[in-house]
Motif scaffolding. Structure first.
Motif, PDB file in Angstrom:
ATOM      1  N   HIS A   1     -55.785   9.864  42.033  1.00 14.40           N
ATOM      2  CA  HIS A   1     -55.644  10.388  43.391  1.00 14.40           C
ATOM      3  C   HIS A   1     -55.328  11.883  43.416  1.00 14.40           C
ATOM      4  CE1 HIS A   1     -55.938   6.406  45.134  1.00 14.40           C
ATOM      5  NE2 HIS A   1     -55.035   5.976  44.256  1.00 14.40           N
ATOM      6  N   ALA A   2     -55.746  12.598  42.403  1.00 14.58           N
ATOM      7  CA  ALA A   2     -55.577  14.061  42.347  1.00 14.58           C
ATOM      8  C   ALA A   2     -54.132  14.487  42.614  1.00 14.58           C
ATOM      9  CB  ALA A   2     -56.532  14.753  43.314  1.00 14.58           C
ATOM     10  N   ASP A   3     -53.192  13.813  41.954  1.00 17.74           N
ATOM     11  CA  ASP A   3     -51.762  14.121  42.042  1.00 17.74           C
ATOM     12  C   ASP A   3     -51.167  13.954  43.440  1.00 17.74           C
ATOM     13  OD1 ASP A   3     -51.311  14.512  39.361  1.00 17.74           O
ATOM     14  OD2 ASP A   3     -51.770  16.651  39.436  1.00 17.74           O
ATOM     15  N   ASP A   4     -51.790  13.143  44.277  1.00 19.02           N
ATOM     16  CA  ASP A   4     -51.233  12.833  45.599  1.00 19.02           C
ATOM     17  C   ASP A   4     -50.196  11.724  45.436  1.00 19.02           C
ATOM     18  OD1 ASP A   4     -50.607  12.294  48.211  1.00 19.02           O
ATOM     19  OD2 ASP A   4     -52.672  11.887  48.851  1.00 19.02           O
ATOM     20  N   ALA A   5     -48.937  12.116  45.321  1.00 16.62           N
ATOM     21  CA  ALA A   5     -47.853  11.172  45.037  1.00 16.62           C
ATOM     22  C   ALA A   5     -47.652  10.158  46.162  1.00 16.62           C
ATOM     23  CB  ALA A   5     -46.556  11.927  44.778  1.00 16.62           C
ATOM     24  N   SER A   6     -48.063  10.493  47.379  1.00 16.80           N
ATOM     25  CA  SER A   6     -47.874   9.561  48.493  1.00 16.80           C
ATOM     26  C   SER A   6     -48.692   8.283  48.302  1.00 16.80           C
ATOM     27  CB  SER A   6     -48.243  10.232  49.823  1.00 16.80           C
ATOM     28  OG  SER A   6     -49.626  10.526  49.867  1.00 16.80           O
ATOM     29  N   LYS A   7     -49.779   8.356  47.554  1.00 20.98           N
ATOM     30  CA  LYS A   7     -50.610   7.174  47.302  1.00 20.98           C
ATOM     31  C   LYS A   7     -50.083   6.343  46.141  1.00 20.98           C
ATOM     32  CE  LYS A   7     -54.584   9.384  49.225  1.00 20.98           C
ATOM     33  NZ  LYS A   7     -55.717   8.938  49.896  1.00 20.98           N
ATOM     34  N   CYS A   8     -49.053   6.832  45.473  1.00 26.00           N
ATOM     35  CA  CYS A   8     -48.520   6.158  44.289  1.00 26.00           C
ATOM     36  C   CYS A   8     -47.027   5.862  44.419  1.00 26.00           C
ATOM     37  CB  CYS A   8     -48.767   7.033  43.058  1.00 26.00           C
ATOM     38  SG  CYS A   8     -50.482   7.527  42.831  1.00 26.00           S
TER      39      CYS A   8
ATOM     40  N   ASP B   1     -41.434  13.686  33.851  1.00 24.39           N
ATOM     41  CA  ASP B   1     -41.983  14.542  34.913  1.00 24.39           C
ATOM     42  C   ASP B   1     -42.287  15.932  34.367  1.00 24.39           C
ATOM     43  OD1 ASP B   1     -41.843  12.518  36.813  1.00 24.39           O
ATOM     44  OD2 ASP B   1     -39.974  13.246  37.703  1.00 24.39           O
ATOM     45  N   LYS B   2     -41.342  16.484  33.608  1.00 23.95           N
ATOM     46  CA  LYS B   2     -41.561  17.811  33.016  1.00 23.95           C
ATOM     47  C   LYS B   2     -42.685  17.767  31.991  1.00 23.95           C
ATOM     48  CE  LYS B   2     -36.865  19.495  33.641  1.00 23.95           C
ATOM     49  NZ  LYS B   2     -35.624  19.923  32.979  1.00 23.95           N
ATOM     50  N   ARG B   3     -42.751  16.685  31.238  1.00 25.89           N
ATOM     51  CA  ARG B   3     -43.793  16.523  30.219  1.00 25.89           C
ATOM     52  C   ARG B   3     -45.176  16.503  30.860  1.00 25.89           C
ATOM     53  NH1 ARG B   3     -45.303  17.156  25.155  1.00 25.89           N
ATOM     54  NH2 ARG B   3     -46.592  15.500  24.349  1.00 25.89           N
ATOM     55  N   ARG B   4     -45.318  15.775  31.974  1.00 22.06           N
ATOM     56  CA  ARG B   4     -46.615  15.728  32.661  1.00 22.06           C
ATOM     57  C   ARG B   4     -47.012  17.123  33.145  1.00 22.06           C
ATOM     58  NH1 ARG B   4     -50.504  12.713  35.038  1.00 22.06           N
ATOM     59  NH2 ARG B   4     -51.267  13.439  37.043  1.00 22.06           N
ATOM     60  N   ASP B   5     -46.065  17.837  33.741  1.00 19.63           N
ATOM     61  CA  ASP B   5     -46.363  19.200  34.198  1.00 19.63           C
ATOM     62  C   ASP B   5     -46.807  20.074  33.033  1.00 19.63           C
ATOM     63  OD1 ASP B   5     -45.708  18.506  36.789  1.00 19.63           O
ATOM     64  OD2 ASP B   5     -43.690  19.362  36.689  1.00 19.63           O
ATOM     65  N   PHE B   6     -46.114  19.973  31.892  1.00 16.92           N
ATOM     66  CA  PHE B   6     -46.469  20.772  30.726  1.00 16.92           C
ATOM     67  C   PHE B   6     -47.857  20.401  30.223  1.00 16.92           C
ATOM     68  CE2 PHE B   6     -46.818  20.912  26.091  1.00 16.92           C
ATOM     69  CZ  PHE B   6     -46.795  22.279  25.897  1.00 16.92           C
ATOM     70  N   LEU B   7     -48.163  19.113  30.130  1.00 15.10           N
ATOM     71  CA  LEU B   7     -49.468  18.689  29.624  1.00 15.10           C
ATOM     72  C   LEU B   7     -50.602  19.144  30.533  1.00 15.10           C
ATOM     73  CD1 LEU B   7     -48.578  15.097  28.372  1.00 15.10           C
ATOM     74  CD2 LEU B   7     -49.030  17.129  26.971  1.00 15.10           C
ATOM     75  N   LYS B   8     -50.373  19.113  31.846  1.00 16.58           N
ATOM     76  CA  LYS B   8     -51.393  19.612  32.777  1.00 16.58           C
ATOM     77  C   LYS B   8     -51.586  21.112  32.599  1.00 16.58           C
ATOM     78  CE  LYS B   8     -50.876  18.520  36.981  1.00 16.58           C
ATOM     79  NZ  LYS B   8     -50.273  18.220  38.266  1.00 16.58           N
ATOM     80  N   TYR B   9     -50.492  21.854  32.444  1.00 15.98           N
ATOM     81  CA  TYR B   9     -50.565  23.301  32.245  1.00 15.98           C
ATOM     82  C   TYR B   9     -51.290  23.620  30.937  1.00 15.98           C
ATOM     83  CZ  TYR B   9     -48.947  28.073  31.357  1.00 15.98           C
ATOM     84  OH  TYR B   9     -48.894  29.410  31.079  1.00 15.98           O
ATOM     85  N   LYS B  10     -50.959  22.877  29.882  1.00 12.27           N
ATOM     86  CA  LYS B  10     -51.591  23.088  28.583  1.00 12.27           C
ATOM     87  C   LYS B  10     -53.097  22.832  28.666  1.00 12.27           C
ATOM     88  CE  LYS B  10     -51.505  21.318  23.864  1.00 12.27           C
ATOM     89  NZ  LYS B  10     -50.953  20.314  22.978  1.00 12.27           N
ATOM     90  N   LYS B  11     -53.479  21.765  29.338  1.00  8.22           N
ATOM     91  CA  LYS B  11     -54.900  21.442  29.487  1.00  8.22           C
ATOM     92  C   LYS B  11     -55.624  22.535  30.265  1.00  8.22           C
ATOM     93  CE  LYS B  11     -58.005  17.781  30.980  1.00  8.22           C
ATOM     94  NZ  LYS B  11     -58.104  16.438  31.559  1.00  8.22           N
ATOM     95  N   LYS B  12     -54.975  23.045  31.305  1.00  8.97           N
ATOM     96  CA  LYS B  12     -55.569  24.124  32.104  1.00  8.97           C
ATOM     97  C   LYS B  12     -55.765  25.373  31.245  1.00  8.97           C
ATOM     98  CE  LYS B  12     -54.867  26.889  36.227  1.00  8.97           C
ATOM     99  NZ  LYS B  12     -53.976  27.234  37.334  1.00  8.97           N
TER     100      LYS B  12
ATOM    101  N   ASP C   1     -47.059   5.077  32.453  1.00  8.77           N
ATOM    102  CA  ASP C   1     -48.511   5.179  32.275  1.00  8.77           C
ATOM    103  C   ASP C   1     -49.260   4.758  33.535  1.00  8.77           C
ATOM    104  OD1 ASP C   1     -47.979   6.050  29.724  1.00  8.77           O
ATOM    105  OD2 ASP C   1     -48.495   4.137  28.762  1.00  8.77           O
ATOM    106  N   GLU C   2     -48.813   3.686  34.193  1.00 13.54           N
ATOM    107  CA  GLU C   2     -49.457   3.241  35.437  1.00 13.54           C
ATOM    108  C   GLU C   2     -49.311   4.305  36.527  1.00 13.54           C
ATOM    109  OE1 GLU C   2     -47.838  -0.526  36.594  1.00 13.54           O
ATOM    110  OE2 GLU C   2     -48.654  -1.557  34.832  1.00 13.54           O
ATOM    111  N   PHE C   3     -48.124   4.888  36.625  1.00 15.30           N
ATOM    112  CA  PHE C   3     -47.884   5.925  37.626  1.00 15.30           C
ATOM    113  C   PHE C   3     -48.760   7.146  37.352  1.00 15.30           C
ATOM    114  CE2 PHE C   3     -45.140   9.634  38.896  1.00 15.30           C
ATOM    115  CZ  PHE C   3     -45.401   9.547  40.249  1.00 15.30           C
ATOM    116  N   TRP C   4     -48.815   7.581  36.093  1.00 19.69           N
ATOM    117  CA  TRP C   4     -49.630   8.743  35.752  1.00 19.69           C
ATOM    118  C   TRP C   4     -51.115   8.476  35.998  1.00 19.69           C
ATOM    119  CZ3 TRP C   4     -47.628  11.531  30.720  1.00 19.69           C
ATOM    120  CH2 TRP C   4     -46.345  12.042  30.969  1.00 19.69           C
TER     121      TRP C   4
END
Length: 79
Positions: free
Chosen positions: A26-33, A53-64, A17-20
């Protein structure tokens, strides 16, 4: 490998949750996290990290899809 204890699961989910939240901030800029990503990976089983990781990608796609709708590619059906 034995199943994680309740405390280990809570630590894993908290790290996720903290990572997400950092990625959202930071608009999905992983270098800042990076530090949060390493904590996430160290507190969760590897299979869980892959799943989350796959779940986050799916949730972002679903929201879009829910906000923007589905738009088929321009070249679909044309030859």
């Amino acid at each position: 490998m034995s199943a994680p204890t309740m405390e280990e699961r809570k630590a894993c989910w908290g790290s996720r949750d903290e990572f997400w939240q950092c990625l959202d901030k930071h608009a999905d800029d992983a270098s800042k996290c990076e530090k949060l990503r390493l904590a996430f990976e160290s507190r969760c089983p590897q299979q869980w990290v892959k799943y989350f990781d796959k779940r986050r990608d799916f949730l972002k796609y679903k929201k879009k899809l829910e906000t923007e709708g589905y738009h088929p590619p321009e070249a679909a059906g044309k030859s």
